[in-house]
Design an enzyme around this catalytic site. Structure first.
Site, mmCIF file in Angstrom:
data_model
loop_
_atom_site.group_PDB
_atom_site.id
_atom_site.type_symbol
_atom_site.label_atom_id
_atom_site.label_comp_id
_atom_site.label_asym_id
_atom_site.label_seq_id
_atom_site.Cartn_x
_atom_site.Cartn_y
_atom_site.Cartn_z
ATOM 1 C CE LYS A 248 -2.409 -3.747 8.103
ATOM 2 N NZ LYS A 248 -2.212 -2.214 7.397
ATOM 3 N NE ARG A 322 -3.933 -1.406 -3.443
ATOM 4 C CZ ARG A 322 -3.108 0.029 -3.268
ATOM 5 N NH1 ARG A 322 -2.484 0.447 -4.171
ATOM 6 N NH2 ARG A 322 -3.117 0.552 -1.946
#
Length: 469
Positions: A248, A322
């Site tokens: 990120k 997820r």
């Protein structure tokens, strides 16, 4: 960290003759309320220009230098639709005395204001040396279920504390400790699957996401209650998310201590449920990991196997939530509980669509969706249903594997993430996934800047009817 947080000790107290009368005043009722006050009170209010604006607070002295009464404004109908917890917002403006409430509120309005009063006592003080300030206290209003209000507030305080704690002090091991503390408080049973045992117990996706960190990944599993409907809560416990090898940018990494906000929220909800003694068989599952960068980190393009047997192509290591949830949901689904709830700080797409205050949820169950929306409006815990749009299923099917964890194109990101999770739930009749933010970006009444629960209060209000408790 305080093991069993309470938002403010003694938020409610017993009746005392020294209490100061505290009036809640709607703007439309201001004239009639003012007319009922003694002339000296009317003159004082007029001199201050009190207009009962939301959170506007005034103290009226008596002839001896003490306080005759206090008043808090709640604004107009339009104001009250736009702002929650007026009484909570005013609590810090009141001297630390005991107050006796006077109001004309309906039961639900009173509950909201009383909850706001409790929540306004919260502050995150783990790393502060100074003592907390004293707070104003309230005589428990007649007919108010104060135990229930305090259970909700304490659950929210637990959620906030967990999210606000930086990753240096809230890694997988520390989250496990908080999880065990919660279980001990309520005499629940806990089991933990740690490190390479995740592979031996067929939880490969949780292991793959967490293996790059020197803080071992783990699955936390709590069970409580021996009878009633089976309710399972699953919360994303990514204690810090660097993004993995798809690192990120620094600006996007600043809030990633909150990436375990789903775990924090289901733990807060679990506290509410257990504190109220619901007749349910409660299970709480938290995959606790840190998504780090090292030589053994999962790579873009890797194919991973899941507990369910579905293969997953990792097209972005920053779509790790997820993955850990997929194994936890498969494990939960194997028991086919009566209700399965998943909560996660999952996608930026949900924030773009809904902003920080509204949590979207996804379910195929129309009755459950209706109950959640009704409860959301009732307790003012904002939710909105988004569709599990079947035409988008092809977006998560890459061809090289059964599923793609990060479809290209950037379209419908919250929906494709929910569709991905939905592939791992087949046997459970009622399933809902919540894509929460878990953070209050700026201070609001009873909601300081920082960690925040979303969806838990609406679920707490809806589930008794949904589960026929």
């Amino acid at each position: 960290m305080t093991k069993h947080p309470h938002p403010s000790p003694m938020a409610f107290v017993k009746e005392t003759s020294t209490a100061i009368d505290l009036h809640l005043v709607n703007a439309e009722d201001l004239e009639s309320w003012t007319d009922m006050q003694p002339r000296r009170v009317r003159a004082w209010l007029d001199s201050l220009g009190f207009r009962a604006k939301p959170g506007e607070t005034v103290l009226v002295p008596d002839g001896d230098g003490a306080f005759a009464l206090a008043a808090i404004g709640r604004g107009s109908l339009r104001d009250r639709a736009r702002q929650r917890f007026c009484m909570g917002g005013a609590r810090s403006k009141l001297p630390a005395h005991t107050y006796r409430l006077h109001h004309t509120l309906a039961a639900q309005e009173l509950e909201e204001e009383a909850l706001g009063w409790c929540l306004a006592g919260y502050s995150f003080r783990r790393f502060r040396q100074s003592d907390p300030a004293d707070h104003a206290k309230l005589i428990a209003p007649v007919h108010l279920e104060t135990h229930r209000i305090e259970a909700i507030a304490a659950g929210e305080a637990l959620t906030r504390d967990l999210i606000n704690t930086p990753a240096s002090h809230m890694g997988p091991e520390e989250l496990e400790a908080a999880f065990s503390d919660l279980a001990t408080k309520h005499r629940a049973a806990v089991s933990v699957t740690l490190g390479d045992d995740l592979l031996h117990q067929n939880l490969p996706l949780i292991h793959a996401v967490g293996r790059a960190s020197n803080r071992s990944p783990r699955l936390l599993d709590m069970r409580w209650g021996k009878s009633g409907p089976r309710l399972t809560l699953v919360g994303k416990g990514v204690c810090f998310d660097t993004g993995g090898l798809n690192l990120k940018p620094g600006a996007s990494m600043g809030l990633m201590k909150k990436d375990m906000g789903g775990a924090a929220t289901v733990m807060g909800l679990a506290h509410m449920i257990m504190a109220q003694g619901w007749q349910v068989q409660l299970r709480v599952l938290v995959p606790a990991v840190e998504n780090s960068v090292s030589g053994n980190a999962m790579r873009p393009g890797d194919i991973l196997n899941s507990r369910k047997g579905l293969s997953v192509e990792v097209n972005n290591t920053d779509a790790e939530g997820r993955l850990v949830l997929a194994d936890a949901l498969t494990l939960a689904d194997e028991e086919s509980p009566d209700m399965l709830i998943c909560m996660a700080t999952l996608t930026g797409a949900a924030r773009v669509a809904m902003g920080p205050d509204i949590a979207p949820f996804f379910t195929h169950d129309a009755d459950l969706a209706r109950a959640l929306m009704q409860a959301s409006a009732q307790v003012r815990d904002p939710l909105w249903q988004l569709p599990l749009h079947p035409a988008y299923d092809t977006l998560i099917e890459p061809g090289i594997a059964d599923l793609d964890n990060a479809p290209s194109g950037g379209m419908a990101g919250a929906i494709t993430a929910a569709l991905f999770l939905n592939r791992f739930v087949e046997a459970t009749p009622r399933f809902a996934h919540f894509d929460i933010y878990g953070h209050q970006p700026s201070a609001a009444p009873a909601r300081p800047k920082g960690g925040a629960g979303q969806g838990a209060r609406a679920l707490f209000a809806a589930l008794p009817d949904v589960l026929a408790l």
